[in-house]
Design a protein around this motif. Structure first.
Motif, short mmCIF file in Angstrom:
data_model
loop_
_atom_site.label_atom_id
_atom_site.label_comp_id
_atom_site.label_asym_id
_atom_site.label_seq_id
_atom_site.Cartn_x
_atom_site.Cartn_y
_atom_site.Cartn_z
N ALA A 149 -47.27 38.83 7.03
CA ALA A 149 -47.54 39.06 8.45
C ALA A 149 -47.26 37.80 9.27
O ALA A 149 -46.64 37.87 10.35
CB ALA A 149 -49.00 39.48 8.63
N THR A 150 -47.70 36.66 8.75
CA THR A 150 -47.47 35.41 9.47
C THR A 150 -45.99 35.08 9.54
O THR A 150 -45.48 34.61 10.57
CB THR A 150 -48.23 34.26 8.80
OG1 THR A 150 -49.61 34.61 8.67
CG2 THR A 150 -48.13 32.98 9.62
N SER A 151 -45.27 35.33 8.45
CA SER A 151 -43.83 35.06 8.43
C SER A 151 -43.09 35.95 9.41
O SER A 151 -42.20 35.50 10.14
CB SER A 151 -43.27 35.25 7.01
OG SER A 151 -43.79 34.29 6.12
N ILE A 152 -43.46 37.24 9.45
CA ILE A 152 -42.81 38.17 10.39
C ILE A 152 -43.10 37.73 11.82
O ILE A 152 -42.20 37.72 12.67
CB ILE A 152 -43.30 39.61 10.14
CG1 ILE A 152 -42.79 40.11 8.80
CG2 ILE A 152 -42.81 40.53 11.27
CD1 ILE A 152 -43.37 41.46 8.39
N PRO A 158 -37.36 31.39 15.11
CA PRO A 158 -35.93 31.17 14.85
C PRO A 158 -35.04 32.22 15.49
O PRO A 158 -33.91 31.91 15.88
CB PRO A 158 -35.84 31.20 13.32
CG PRO A 158 -37.06 31.89 12.85
CD PRO A 158 -38.12 31.55 13.85
N VAL A 159 -35.52 33.47 15.59
CA VAL A 159 -34.73 34.50 16.28
C VAL A 159 -34.49 34.08 17.73
O VAL A 159 -33.38 34.22 18.26
CB VAL A 159 -35.43 35.87 16.22
CG1 VAL A 159 -34.79 36.85 17.20
CG2 VAL A 159 -35.38 36.44 14.82
N THR A 160 -35.52 33.52 18.35
CA THR A 160 -35.39 33.07 19.73
C THR A 160 -34.46 31.87 19.82
O THR A 160 -33.73 31.71 20.80
CB THR A 160 -36.77 32.71 20.32
OG1 THR A 160 -37.65 33.82 20.15
CG2 THR A 160 -36.66 32.39 21.79
N VAL A 301 -33.22 34.63 7.90
CA VAL A 301 -33.04 35.26 6.59
C VAL A 301 -33.97 34.64 5.56
O VAL A 301 -34.67 35.34 4.81
CB VAL A 301 -31.57 35.13 6.13
CG1 VAL A 301 -31.40 35.71 4.74
CG2 VAL A 301 -30.64 35.82 7.12
N VAL A 302 -34.02 33.32 5.54
CA VAL A 302 -34.83 32.62 4.53
C VAL A 302 -36.32 32.90 4.73
O VAL A 302 -37.05 33.15 3.76
CB VAL A 302 -34.55 31.11 4.58
CG1 VAL A 302 -35.52 30.36 3.66
CG2 VAL A 302 -33.11 30.83 4.17
N MET A 303 -36.79 32.86 5.97
CA MET A 303 -38.22 33.07 6.22
C MET A 303 -38.71 34.42 5.76
O MET A 303 -39.79 34.55 5.18
CB MET A 303 -38.51 32.91 7.72
CG MET A 303 -38.74 31.50 8.17
SD MET A 303 -39.28 31.44 9.89
CE MET A 303 -40.94 32.11 9.75
N SER A 304 -37.94 35.47 6.03
CA SER A 304 -38.37 36.81 5.64
C SER A 304 -38.49 36.93 4.13
O SER A 304 -39.44 37.54 3.61
CB SER A 304 -37.39 37.86 6.18
OG SER A 304 -36.08 37.64 5.66
#
Length: 449
Positions: A149-152, A158-160, A301-304
């Motif tokens: 949940a925290t990662s999402i 990073p998306v921003t 990609v890596v975070m997910s």
């Protein structure tokens, strides 16, 4: 202190209600974090044009970046305590409305003094947003799913960075429209949406599961069974707990461990455009935005994958330490190379490692506190750590101004990240790791505080 493997006996009904909570809670928080992050990274992009217009040298710009962090720190603990009293619906919405106004008002600055003032007010306005959300997630998300949940949630950052570079580059090109400079449009168009989100939050957010009209009675019962003691939190008396929290060596160790991550992320936000421009001086604003979109794209990609790996294995400590070391190596690459490709690789490692580590770190830090101390405990750890976010952009700016390059400041950030890795390892050895999350109550000996 290390959280353990997710509980394997979760019922189908509990899995369904957890998924329903994810769908309701996480997307809105992600959208809010998008605009919170835009407010952080637009400073670096605005600097490409604003510094010349306002007569800001690197040291003055770094000081302005740090001033917002200082006021943020001042208001961090009071903000989290206020949220525990007034509820997330009111308080998180208030934060978004006031920070949006302050961010848009940056378009009104005319020189260093007014810039310092607006940055200070902006820090006060947005203080407590991230620790407030981390606290809010403990009210809704089971421990066994919290890294994911925290990662999402943090993926919004990073998306921003990916989208923000291109968007900010376009906005900087709006110079002349309505007689305004492009950097003024950047602040206005990225600040006002936060005000709208804050108004929506007043109607959309729900303080606690028991108040959720969108959950049935049976779903509330299933969610309570998963959360167990985590639904039993207090809302008052947090100030009386603060001295005890501040005296606890483990809490101070967690705060020191967090120090390096805001240092890395705030320095990236403030200086990445100028670091790239330093080796590509002929690149236009749009080109710089496109280049700076690449590192956070890798980070997404890596975070997910990293959050899923941590929840699947139940391992938290090394899932924090390893990406921290990757981030430190990234800053050193930038410090010792003037090659554009190597600097881009370093920026990729720095942002990916820092964000991946931050998501898992907060899974550790929130579990370190029993529910009744979480508002003040989480805010205390965040406050200590955010000192790095306030100081480091200024250190990088002073080093750049004195030496004419980024080397000294970036070595400073890498050193802080090495300290983070050591402190996380040290903190993990203060408590005995647990094999499972308790479903009801937890012994005092299992907690840091």
């Amino acid at each position: 202190m290390q959280p353990a493997i997710p509980h394997s006996s979760t019922s189908v009904a509990q899995t369904r209600v957890t998924a329903k909570v994810f769908r309701r809670v996480i997307p809105f928080l992600v959208i809010c974090l998008v605009f919170h992050t835009l407010d952080r990274i637009n400073l670096g992009f605005a600097a490409l044009a604003m510094n010349k217009d306002l007569g800001l040298d690197p040291a003055v710009f770094g000081l302005a970046a740090g001033i917002g962090g200082i006021s943020y720190i001042i208001a961090e603990i009071p903000s989290n305590i206020a949220m525990s009293r007034f509820g997330a619906r009111v308080w998180l919405s208030r934060i978004m409305i006031t920070w949006g106004i302050a961010a848009a008002a940056t378009a009104l600055v005319v020189g260093p003094r007014s810039f310092f003032l607006v940055r200070f007010l902006l820090g006060l306005a947005e203080a407590g947003f991230l620790p407030g959300v981390f606290l809010y997630l403990t009210y809704w998300i089971p421990e066994s799913s919290r890294a994911r949940a925290t990662s999402i949630f943090l993926l919004a950052q990073p998306v921003t960075f990916v989208l923000g570079g291109a968007i900010s580059g376009q906005m900087l090109g709006m110079t002349g429209i309505a007689g305004l400079a492009g950097w003024k449009w950047l602040y206005i168009l990225q600040g006002l949406p936060a005000v709208a989100l804050g108004i929506v939050g007043l109607f959309f957010l729900t303080d606690k599961p028991e108040k959720a009209r969108w959950l049935s009675s049976s779903e509330k019962s299933e969610l309570a069974a998963i959360l167990g003691h985590h639904t039993d939190y207090v809302e008052r008396g947090q100030w009386r707990l603060l001295p005890k929290v501040l005296r606890n060596p483990a809490v101070l160790l967690l705060g020191l461990a967090y120090f390096g991550l805001p240092s890395s992320l705030s320095s990236y936000a403030a200086w990445a455009p100028l670091i790239v421009q330093d080796v590509l001086p002929k690149a236009g604003f749009l080109r710089l935005g496109e280049i700076l979109a690449l590192p956070p794209l890798v980070c997404v990609v890596v975070m997910s994958l990293w959050g899923k790996s941590s929840d699947r294995s139940g391992e938290r400590v090394w899932h924090t330490v390893l990406p921290v070391l990757v981030a430190a190596a990234g800053w050193l690459l930038i410090a010792f190379s003037n090659t554009p490709v190597v600097r881009l690789l370093g920026l990729t490692a720095a942002i990916t490692g820092s964000f991946a580590a931050q998501a898992i770190f907060w899974t550790i830090a929130t579990l370190a506190f029993p529910p009744h101390t979480r508002p003040v405990g989480i805010a205390t750890v965040s406050t200590i750590g955010l000192l790095g976010g306030a100081v480091s952009p200024f250190v990088v700016g002073v080093a750049n101004h004195a030496a004419g390059n980024f080397k000294g400041g970036l070595i400073w950030i890498a050193s802080l990240l090495f300290v983070t890795a050591v402190c996380v390892l040290a903190a993990s050895r203060r408590n005995t790791p647990r094999d499972e999350f308790p479903q009801k109550t937890q012994k005092a000996s299992d907690r840091i505080v």
